[in-house]
Design a protein around this motif. Structure first.
Motif, short mmCIF file in Angstrom:
data_model
loop_
_atom_site.label_atom_id
_atom_site.label_comp_id
_atom_site.label_asym_id
_atom_site.label_seq_id
_atom_site.Cartn_x
_atom_site.Cartn_y
_atom_site.Cartn_z
N GLN A 105 36.72 29.50 41.76
CA GLN A 105 36.66 28.11 42.20
C GLN A 105 35.93 27.94 43.53
O GLN A 105 35.38 26.89 43.82
N THR A 106 35.91 29.01 44.34
CA THR A 106 35.25 28.95 45.65
C THR A 106 33.76 29.23 45.54
O THR A 106 32.94 28.56 46.16
N TYR A 107 33.39 30.22 44.72
CA TYR A 107 32.00 30.70 44.72
C TYR A 107 31.19 30.27 43.49
O TYR A 107 29.96 30.38 43.51
N PHE A 108 31.84 29.79 42.44
CA PHE A 108 31.15 29.31 41.23
C PHE A 108 30.03 30.24 40.75
O PHE A 108 28.88 29.82 40.64
N PRO A 109 30.33 31.53 40.48
CA PRO A 109 29.24 32.43 40.03
C PRO A 109 28.82 32.13 38.59
O PRO A 109 29.55 31.52 37.82
N ASP A 110 27.62 32.58 38.26
CA ASP A 110 27.15 32.52 36.87
C ASP A 110 27.57 33.78 36.11
O ASP A 110 27.90 33.74 34.93
N VAL A 111 27.53 34.91 36.85
CA VAL A 111 27.86 36.21 36.26
C VAL A 111 28.79 36.95 37.21
O VAL A 111 28.60 36.93 38.42
N VAL A 112 29.81 37.60 36.64
CA VAL A 112 30.70 38.46 37.42
C VAL A 112 30.42 39.90 37.02
O VAL A 112 30.45 40.24 35.83
N LEU A 113 30.12 40.73 38.02
CA LEU A 113 29.96 42.16 37.79
C LEU A 113 31.32 42.79 38.07
O LEU A 113 31.76 42.86 39.21
N MET A 114 32.01 43.21 37.01
CA MET A 114 33.44 43.52 37.09
C MET A 114 33.73 45.01 36.92
O MET A 114 33.52 45.59 35.85
N ASP A 115 34.20 45.63 38.00
CA ASP A 115 34.70 47.00 37.91
C ASP A 115 35.97 46.99 37.05
O ASP A 115 36.75 46.04 37.11
N ILE A 116 36.19 48.01 36.25
CA ILE A 116 37.39 48.03 35.41
C ILE A 116 38.58 48.59 36.17
O ILE A 116 39.67 48.01 36.16
N ASN A 117 38.38 49.71 36.85
CA ASN A 117 39.51 50.38 37.48
C ASN A 117 39.64 49.99 38.95
O ASN A 117 38.90 50.48 39.80
N MET A 118 40.58 49.07 39.23
CA MET A 118 40.86 48.62 40.59
C MET A 118 42.37 48.53 40.77
O MET A 118 43.09 48.31 39.79
N PRO A 119 42.88 48.68 42.00
CA PRO A 119 44.33 48.62 42.21
C PRO A 119 44.87 47.20 42.10
O PRO A 119 44.14 46.23 42.23
N ASP A 120 46.18 47.12 41.82
CA ASP A 120 46.94 45.85 41.80
C ASP A 120 46.59 44.94 40.62
O ASP A 120 47.46 44.59 39.84
N ALA A 121 45.34 44.51 40.53
CA ALA A 121 44.93 43.69 39.37
C ALA A 121 43.54 44.18 38.97
O ALA A 121 42.56 43.94 39.69
N ASP A 122 43.46 44.89 37.85
CA ASP A 122 42.19 45.53 37.49
C ASP A 122 41.23 44.57 36.78
O ASP A 122 41.50 43.38 36.62
N GLY A 123 40.10 45.12 36.36
CA GLY A 123 39.04 44.30 35.78
C GLY A 123 39.41 43.69 34.45
O GLY A 123 38.89 42.61 34.09
N ILE A 124 40.28 44.33 33.70
CA ILE A 124 40.68 43.76 32.40
C ILE A 124 41.55 42.53 32.63
O ILE A 124 41.41 41.52 31.94
N VAL A 125 42.43 42.59 33.63
CA VAL A 125 43.22 41.41 34.02
C VAL A 125 42.29 40.28 34.43
O VAL A 125 42.42 39.13 33.98
N GLY A 126 41.31 40.61 35.28
CA GLY A 126 40.35 39.60 35.73
C GLY A 126 39.55 39.00 34.60
O GLY A 126 39.33 37.78 34.54
N LEU A 127 39.11 39.86 33.68
CA LEU A 127 38.34 39.41 32.52
C LEU A 127 39.13 38.38 31.71
O LEU A 127 38.61 37.32 31.34
#
Length: 207
Positions: free
Chosen positions: A45-67
């Motif tokens: 909501q802050t940055y309004f990207p067109d594309v997100v480059l999403m790492d899968i393995n991240m702590p706390d909330a990973d890329g699959i959660v974000g996806l």
């Protein structure tokens, strides 16, 4: 118009190199970055990207959660997954949850730029090694043949439509011997009908 790209990666050096790559590419615009997906809604909501480059393995909330969150709340945003692992389960979880593409971190900078452009244009991007895994996954897996050579021969002839008697005549066996072979075929294949045995043959043994 430049493509706005948001980067999720918990590795600072990796984020910096991706940011530098964006800044060297006139068709791309660096929109922002995050170390995990805990604030994914606020980030979008802050940055309004067109594309997100999403790492899968991240702590706390990973890329699959974000996806999952982005696909649900911001379906117009393209999500390009990236990882150091060519992990089959994670690949399919990403595909099932609507990822626009999947690249490996070892892919060249040129390939990463190309992948961002392709997903922005509506394409589906996949690293060649991952594409091969997907093809293998969807190809039927043939089971090993538990039958003896003679039992396989009997089943092959039955699959061709021959009767028990015709099989006996063709293989110079007695009718009782053919019956015994068929009983063993049923036991080894864990089936209870000729139809099931023939189905196994065509799925797993037929060339």
């Amino acid at each position: 118009m430049s493509i706005k790209v948001f980067i999720y990666d918990d590795n600072g050096a990796r984020r910096d190199s991706l940011k530098a790559l964006m800044e060297l590419s006139p068709e791309l615009q660096y929109a922002g970055e995050g170390i995990n997906c805990l604030n994914v809604i606020a980030d979008m909501q802050t940055y309004f990207p067109d594309v997100v480059l999403m790492d899968i393995n991240m702590p706390d909330a990973d890329g699959i959660v974000g996806l999952k969150v982005i696909r649900k709340e911001f379906p117009h945003i393209k999500v390009l997954m990236q990882t150091v692992f060519d992990d089959t389960d994670k690949i399919f979880e990403c595909i099932r949850n609507g990822a626009s593409g999947y690249i490996l971190k070892k892919d060249s900078p040129q390939r990463i730029l190309q992948a961002i452009q392709e997903v922005y244009d509506g394409g589906a991007v996949m690293n060649p090694g991952i594409a091969l895994k997907v093809l293998e996954y969807f190809q039927p897996q043939k089971k090993e043949n538990p039958l003896s050579a003679r039992e396989t021969q009997v089943l092959e002839l039955l699959a061709e439509g021959l009767s028990y008697k015709m099989v006996a005549d063709k293989l110079f066996l007695s009718f009782n011997t053919v019956n015994t072979h068929i009983k063993h075929i049923y036991e080894k294949l864990h089936v209870s009908s000729l139809g099931e045995a023939i189905a196994f043959y065509y799925k797993n043994l037929h060339q």
